[in-house]
Design an enzyme around this catalytic site. Sequence first.
Site, PDB file in Angstrom:
ATOM      1  N   GLY A 158       0.824  -1.217   0.000  1.00 55.09           N
ATOM      2  CA  GLY A 158       0.000   0.000   0.000  1.00 55.09           C
ATOM      3  C   GLY A 158       0.849   1.254   0.000  1.00 55.09           C
ATOM      4  O   GLY A 158       0.586   2.216  -0.733  1.00 55.09           O
ATOM      5  N   ARG A 195       1.657  11.100   4.592  1.00 55.82           N
ATOM      6  CA  ARG A 195       2.685  10.687   3.619  1.00 55.82           C
ATOM      7  C   ARG A 195       2.765  11.680   2.465  1.00 55.82           C
ATOM      8  O   ARG A 195       3.843  12.049   2.017  1.00 55.82           O
ATOM      9  CB  ARG A 195       2.365   9.269   3.111  1.00 55.82           C
ATOM     10  CG  ARG A 195       3.476   8.634   2.295  1.00 55.82           C
ATOM     11  CD  ARG A 195       3.241   7.153   2.074  1.00 55.82           C
ATOM     12  NE  ARG A 195       3.120   6.443   3.333  1.00 55.82           N
ATOM     13  CZ  ARG A 195       1.971   6.054   3.871  1.00 55.82           C
ATOM     14  NH1 ARG A 195       0.837   6.228   3.239  1.00 55.82           N
ATOM     15  NH2 ARG A 195       1.946   5.468   5.047  1.00 55.82           N
ATOM     16  N   ASP A 244       8.545   5.648   7.722  1.00 62.10           N
ATOM     17  CA  ASP A 244       7.989   4.950   8.881  1.00 62.10           C
ATOM     18  C   ASP A 244       6.754   5.715   9.292  1.00 62.10           C
ATOM     19  O   ASP A 244       6.790   6.940   9.423  1.00 62.10           O
ATOM     20  CB  ASP A 244       8.977   4.851  10.041  1.00 62.10           C
ATOM     21  CG  ASP A 244       8.519   3.789  11.021  1.00 62.10           C
ATOM     22  OD1 ASP A 244       8.458   2.615  10.626  1.00 62.10           O
ATOM     23  OD2 ASP A 244       8.194   4.130  12.171  1.00 62.10           O
ATOM     24  N   PHE A 278      -5.553   1.542   2.605  1.00 56.41           N
ATOM     25  CA  PHE A 278      -5.109   0.295   3.236  1.00 56.41           C
ATOM     26  C   PHE A 278      -5.127   0.487   4.755  1.00 56.41           C
ATOM     27  O   PHE A 278      -5.401   1.584   5.257  1.00 56.41           O
ATOM     28  CB  PHE A 278      -3.706  -0.099   2.741  1.00 56.41           C
ATOM     29  CG  PHE A 278      -2.610   0.863   3.147  1.00 56.41           C
ATOM     30  CD1 PHE A 278      -2.380   2.016   2.417  1.00 56.41           C
ATOM     31  CD2 PHE A 278      -1.812   0.624   4.260  1.00 56.41           C
ATOM     32  CE1 PHE A 278      -1.370   2.905   2.784  1.00 56.41           C
ATOM     33  CE2 PHE A 278      -0.796   1.497   4.633  1.00 56.41           C
ATOM     34  CZ  PHE A 278      -0.579   2.646   3.891  1.00 56.41           C
ATOM     35  N   GLY A 279      -4.809  -0.592   5.460  1.00 49.88           N
ATOM     36  CA  GLY A 279      -4.607  -0.505   6.906  1.00 49.88           C
ATOM     37  C   GLY A 279      -5.811   0.054   7.653  1.00 49.88           C
ATOM     38  O   GLY A 279      -6.944  -0.407   7.500  1.00 49.88           O
ATOM     39  N   TYR A 280      -5.558   1.066   8.451  1.00 51.15           N
ATOM     40  CA  TYR A 280      -6.588   1.622   9.332  1.00 51.15           C
ATOM     41  C   TYR A 280      -7.527   2.595   8.603  1.00 51.15           C
ATOM     42  O   TYR A 280      -8.429   3.173   9.223  1.00 51.15           O
ATOM     43  CB  TYR A 280      -5.920   2.343  10.513  1.00 51.15           C
ATOM     44  CG  TYR A 280      -5.066   1.440  11.378  1.00 51.15           C
ATOM     45  CD1 TYR A 280      -5.624   0.688  12.412  1.00 51.15           C
ATOM     46  CD2 TYR A 280      -3.693   1.307  11.162  1.00 51.15           C
ATOM     47  CE1 TYR A 280      -4.847  -0.154  13.198  1.00 51.15           C
ATOM     48  CE2 TYR A 280      -2.900   0.477  11.941  1.00 51.15           C
ATOM     49  CZ  TYR A 280      -3.486  -0.255  12.953  1.00 51.15           C
ATOM     50  OH  TYR A 280      -2.717  -1.087  13.730  1.00 51.15           O
ATOM     51  N   ASP A 281      -7.313   2.801   7.309  1.00 48.50           N
ATOM     52  CA  ASP A 281      -8.058   3.846   6.583  1.00 48.50           C
ATOM     53  C   ASP A 281      -9.588   3.795   6.751  1.00 48.50           C
ATOM     54  O   ASP A 281     -10.208   4.857   6.860  1.00 48.50           O
ATOM     55  CB  ASP A 281      -7.708   3.812   5.086  1.00 48.50           C
ATOM     56  CG  ASP A 281      -6.355   4.451   4.802  1.00 48.50           C
ATOM     57  OD1 ASP A 281      -5.815   5.128   5.702  1.00 48.50           O
ATOM     58  OD2 ASP A 281      -5.839   4.280   3.682  1.00 48.50           O
TER      59      ASP A 281
HETATM   60  P1  IMP Z   1       5.648   0.632   8.835  1.00 51.59           P
HETATM   61  O1  IMP Z   1       5.637  -0.112   7.539  1.00 51.59           O
HETATM   62  O2  IMP Z   1       6.429  -0.007   9.907  1.00 51.59           O
HETATM   63  O3  IMP Z   1       5.979   2.086   8.650  1.00 51.59           O
HETATM   64  O4  IMP Z   1       4.149   0.565   9.347  1.00 51.59           O
HETATM   65  C1  IMP Z   1       3.197   1.451   8.902  1.00 51.59           C
HETATM   66  C2  IMP Z   1       1.862   0.984   9.432  1.00 51.59           C
HETATM   67  O5  IMP Z   1       1.133   2.121   9.904  1.00 51.59           O
HETATM   68  C3  IMP Z   1       1.001   0.370   8.353  1.00 51.59           C
HETATM   69  O6  IMP Z   1       1.226  -0.998   8.226  1.00 51.59           O
HETATM   70  C4  IMP Z   1      -0.394   0.710   8.871  1.00 51.59           C
HETATM   71  O7  IMP Z   1      -0.738  -0.150   9.920  1.00 51.59           O
HETATM   72  C5  IMP Z   1      -0.194   2.082   9.466  1.00 51.59           C
HETATM   73  N1  IMP Z   1      -0.349   3.141   8.441  1.00 51.59           N
HETATM   74  C6  IMP Z   1       0.599   4.037   8.065  1.00 51.59           C
HETATM   75  N2  IMP Z   1       0.133   4.855   7.094  1.00 51.59           N
HETATM   76  C7  IMP Z   1      -1.123   4.448   6.848  1.00 51.59           C
HETATM   77  C8  IMP Z   1      -2.111   4.895   5.921  1.00 51.59           C
HETATM   78  O8  IMP Z   1      -1.922   5.812   5.110  1.00 51.59           O
HETATM   79  N3  IMP Z   1      -3.277   4.229   5.959  1.00 51.59           N
HETATM   80  C9  IMP Z   1      -3.527   3.210   6.817  1.00 51.59           C
HETATM   81  N4  IMP Z   1      -2.638   2.734   7.689  1.00 51.59           N
HETATM   82  C10 IMP Z   1      -1.432   3.359   7.711  1.00 51.59           C
END
Ligand code: IMP
Length: 197
Positions: free
Chosen positions: A13, A181, A71, A152-155
């Site tokens: 994502g 981001r 991150d 993605f994720g928490y969106d």
């Molecule tokens: P990283 O890959 O260790 O930086 O983890 C980032 C994590 O933060 C992702 O796997 C999601 O759980 C959350 N996250 C960060 N940015 C987003 C976003 O734009 N949408 C949804 N979840 C996000």
Amino acid sequence: MDKVIVVASKNAGKIKEFKEMLEPKGFEVKSLADFPDIGEIDETGTTFSANAIIKAQAITDKYNIMAISDDSGLEIDAFDKQPGVQSARWLGHDTPYSYKNQVVLDRMKDETNRSCRYVCAIAVTRPGKEPVVFEETVECVIAKEPSGKNGFGYDPIVYYEPFGKTMAEMTNEEKNRISHRGKAVVRLETWMEHEGL
Ligand code: IMP
């Protein structure tokens, strides 16, 4: 395309969002999937910036090239800013977000303070230079129920009040315009132009 950027991540994502933002500017975006021999990079930092530097620096040290790393994560104020830097690992790395998001909603059921924010730190590392970091946030609230299929994720549970919708209900263009981001990428681009990169 002559400019290559390695995004030190395997998160599909995130890489998709970086590509959308950086490829139109003439960058070829590579990811950790293009460097399988690097192995796992332990995110041992306690801040987004520290972890971003650890990941990018690992690529620069091994391949002697410029790297960037993002991150990022979600801080929920009612949870004392958790999951924070643990966002990807929270409740288990491979646990589906449909489940993680429902846990957040259940724990927030009677909570009146629903404020939260996404945070993104982008680090740039180059051989023989100090790392540079750009950190940005987007202030949101936790929705009452999940909504939307994009992102993605928490969106689906992260509601952005100025647009009156969740991050998952936004188009890519809308999200990139206001997101943690997206804003950090704008600062990265400005800095790169200034540095002549
Ligand atoms: P990283 O890959 O260790 O930086 O983890 C980032 C994590 O933060 C992702 O796997 C999601 O759980 C959350 N996250 C960060 N940015 C987003 C976003 O734009 N949408 C949804 N979840 C996000």
